[in-house]
Scaffold this active site. Structure first.
Site, PDB file in Angstrom:
ATOM      1  N   GLY A  76      41.365  40.644  40.649  1.00 33.92           N
ATOM      2  CA  GLY A  76      42.483  40.844  41.564  1.00 33.92           C
ATOM      3  C   GLY A  76      43.752  40.194  41.046  1.00 33.92           C
ATOM      4  O   GLY A  76      44.853  40.739  41.192  1.00 33.92           O
ATOM      5  N   ASN A 155      43.510  36.306  53.221  1.00 35.94           N
ATOM      6  CA  ASN A 155      42.202  35.752  52.886  1.00 35.94           C
ATOM      7  C   ASN A 155      41.778  34.588  53.781  1.00 35.94           C
ATOM      8  O   ASN A 155      40.609  34.360  54.009  1.00 35.94           O
ATOM      9  CB  ASN A 155      42.169  35.309  51.424  1.00 35.94           C
ATOM     10  CG  ASN A 155      43.409  34.580  51.002  1.00 35.94           C
ATOM     11  OD1 ASN A 155      44.522  35.081  51.181  1.00 35.94           O
ATOM     12  ND2 ASN A 155      43.261  33.397  50.433  1.00 35.94           N
ATOM     13  N   SER A 203      39.615  43.696  44.061  1.00 35.28           N
ATOM     14  CA  SER A 203      38.786  42.845  43.211  1.00 35.28           C
ATOM     15  C   SER A 203      37.312  43.079  43.509  1.00 35.28           C
ATOM     16  O   SER A 203      36.907  43.080  44.682  1.00 35.28           O
ATOM     17  CB  SER A 203      39.144  41.380  43.490  1.00 35.28           C
ATOM     18  OG  SER A 203      38.247  40.536  42.832  1.00 35.28           O
ATOM     19  N   GLY A 204      36.518  43.257  42.452  1.00 32.10           N
ATOM     20  CA  GLY A 204      35.098  43.585  42.627  1.00 32.10           C
ATOM     21  C   GLY A 204      34.301  42.534  43.376  1.00 32.10           C
ATOM     22  O   GLY A 204      33.486  42.861  44.249  1.00 32.10           O
ATOM     23  N   THR A 241      38.676  46.852  25.259  1.00 34.85           N
ATOM     24  CA  THR A 241      37.450  47.635  25.445  1.00 34.85           C
ATOM     25  C   THR A 241      36.952  47.470  26.880  1.00 34.85           C
ATOM     26  O   THR A 241      36.912  46.357  27.400  1.00 34.85           O
ATOM     27  CB  THR A 241      36.371  47.168  24.440  1.00 34.85           C
ATOM     28  OG1 THR A 241      36.910  47.345  23.141  1.00 34.85           O
ATOM     29  CG2 THR A 241      35.085  47.969  24.576  1.00 34.85           C
ATOM     30  N   CYS A 329      43.108  20.747  47.957  1.00 33.68           N
ATOM     31  CA  CYS A 329      43.139  19.390  47.441  1.00 33.68           C
ATOM     32  C   CYS A 329      44.086  19.341  46.246  1.00 33.68           C
ATOM     33  O   CYS A 329      43.765  19.770  45.160  1.00 33.68           O
ATOM     34  CB  CYS A 329      41.746  18.969  47.012  1.00 33.68           C
ATOM     35  SG  CYS A 329      41.657  17.232  46.645  1.00 33.68           S
TER      36      CYS A 329
HETATM   37  N1  PLP Z   1      44.312  38.099  46.399  1.00 28.79           N
HETATM   38  C1  PLP Z   1      43.621  37.672  47.466  1.00 28.79           C
HETATM   39  C2  PLP Z   1      44.116  37.982  48.844  1.00 28.79           C
HETATM   40  C3  PLP Z   1      42.436  36.944  47.292  1.00 28.79           C
HETATM   41  O1  PLP Z   1      41.755  36.501  48.345  1.00 28.79           O
HETATM   42  C4  PLP Z   1      42.019  36.667  45.955  1.00 28.79           C
HETATM   43  C5  PLP Z   1      40.821  35.838  45.711  1.00 28.79           C
HETATM   44  O2  PLP Z   1      40.491  34.952  46.478  1.00 28.79           O
HETATM   45  C6  PLP Z   1      42.774  37.160  44.894  1.00 28.79           C
HETATM   46  C7  PLP Z   1      43.916  37.865  45.143  1.00 28.79           C
HETATM   47  C8  PLP Z   1      42.361  36.932  43.474  1.00 28.79           C
HETATM   48  O3  PLP Z   1      41.280  37.768  43.138  1.00 28.79           O
HETATM   49  P1  PLP Z   1      40.396  37.426  41.842  1.00 28.79           P
HETATM   50  O4  PLP Z   1      39.541  36.267  42.214  1.00 28.79           O
HETATM   51  O5  PLP Z   1      39.590  38.671  41.611  1.00 28.79           O
HETATM   52  O6  PLP Z   1      41.326  37.151  40.748  1.00 28.79           O
END
Ligand code: PLP
Length: 393
Positions: A76, A155, A203-204, A241, A329
């Protein structure tokens, strides 16, 4: 450390998810047997390309996109970086980027980097529930704006943002719109065919595929400048790749996400709501962080006032319960997270905020277990909390 023989109760799925066994089965052959390079002329390697395209089709289908709009990335974070850096490069005369204050660091810190390069990066504030005021956002977007980037869902608190309306505001001013949908893909229905969104990151490992694979959607007709420059892979948009096994896994995970979408929004949501209701019924002085009416079905952020989130996590960990806190932290001191700070959550609540994030693998028995173990943990910590005791004096 959890006591021996204690089963893990994993309620930290916004941090990462378990790889679905079906996903693992799908990717396995591509590690040891079908290990060829998709760019090779020979059949052994060349056949891999068809599998990658099939996976691309599954990702596209989950998003309501067409396969050529999907580009595989490593995560991501890479997708966010690629989208933002591309947007500012293709609109070189525009020197402003608008983001929200509650974006993930994968966006906010790219903003800091752009500021070092001379761009103006504006962070749109949120209210006490973490909501964005569209009128304030509208005032900040102008004809000097190259890109507006606002996440689909947060998140930490799970808030869902009005991305279509924000895309419209961006377009009215001739700017592109990108959304970080890392937390929403697989949890809420997405249909980009009917959307004004220009770019979308996923993101996978947030949807039961392994870590180290992601994708970026770039709407047909939107110009794109590669972030990783190299070979001709991904139609010249991302050199390197292909990470075949993980791409296959992401494709399978997206296929399964469509199958489980209703479950996620009914059964997972019911478990989340039951957890919240149980906490409200058994523990005093708590507050729910975020926009309760409009959030992800799997997420709850609960503030347990007058105690430290880290202490709660440590005591829960003894029972094998995994959650996460709303603090980061940094430099040895525990600062409330930027999201809770942006919302103006009072200090005494922000410090005791815990995020529980469920998945389709969460069970009712696990929720019961948390509801049994959590109240005595909070009581114990409050007994020794000077803040709690002075609040009661
Ligand atoms: N964006 C959000 C909202 C996320 O919660 C996260 C991961 O916690 C990311 C981006 C980053 O994704 P990745 O861990 O695949 O780099």
């Amino acid at each position: 450390m959890p006591e021996e023989n204690i089963k893990t109760v994993y309620l930290d799925n916004n941090a990462t998810t378990a790889v679905d066994p079906e996903v693992f089965e799908a990717m396995k052959p591509f590690l040891c047997d079908l290990y060829g390079n998709a760019s090779s002329i020979h059949t052994f390697g060349g056949q891999i390309a068809a599998h990658i395209e099939k996976a691309r089709g599954h990702v596209a289908e989950l998003l309501g996109a067409v396969p050529s709009e999907i580009m595989f990335t490593s995560c991501g974070t890479e997708s966010d970086n690629a989208a933002i850096f591309s947007a500012v490069q293709i609109c070189p005369k525009r020197r402003k980027v608008v983001v929200s204050k509650v974006e993930h660091p994968a966006v906010l810190n790219v903003g800091k980097e752009l500021e070092r390069k001379g761009y103006r990066v504006v962070e749109v504030p949120v209210d006490s529930c973490g909501r964005i005021d569209l009128e304030s956002l509208q005032e900040l977007v102008d004809d000097n704006t190259a890109l507006v980037s606002v996440m689909w869902a947060n998140n930490e608190i799970g808030n869902i943002y009005p991305v279509e309306k924000i895309a419209e505001i961006a377009h009215k001013n001739g700017a592109l719109f990108h959304t970080d949908a890392v937390q929403s893909v697989g949890k809420v229905p997405i249909n980009l065919a009917k959307s004004k969104i220009d770019m979308l990151s996923l993101s996978g490992h947030k949807l039961h595929a392994p870590k180290g694979v992601g994708a970026l959607y770039v709407r047909r007709g939107v110009r794109f400048r590669p972030f990783i420059i190299g070979g001709h892979q991904e139609r010249g948009r991302r050199g390197g790749t292909e990470n075949t096994a993980s791409i296959i896994a992401l494709g399978k995970a997206c296929e399964l996400a469509r199958k489980y979408m209703d479950f996620e929004n009914s059964e997972v949501k019911k478990m989340r709501d039951r957890l919240e209701a149980g906490v409200i019924a058994s523990i005093s002085s708590i507050r729910l962080n975020g926009d309760i009416e409009n959030r992800l079905p799997n997420t709850t952020s609960i503030a347990f006032e007058y105690i430290e989130g880290e202490s709660i996590l440590m005591l829960l960990d003894r029972f094998g319960i995994c959650a996460s806190s709303g603090s980061a932290c940094t430099t040895g001191s525990l600062e409330p997270s930027h999201v809770l700070r942006a919302m103006g959550v009072p200090y005494t609540a922000a410090h005791g905020s815990i995020r529980f994030s469920l998945s389709r693998f969460t069970t009712d028995a696990e929720i019961d277990f948390v509801l049994e173990k959590l109240p005595p943990v909070i009581e114990r910590l409050r007994e020794i909390s000077p803040f709690w005791n002075s609040s009661k004096a």
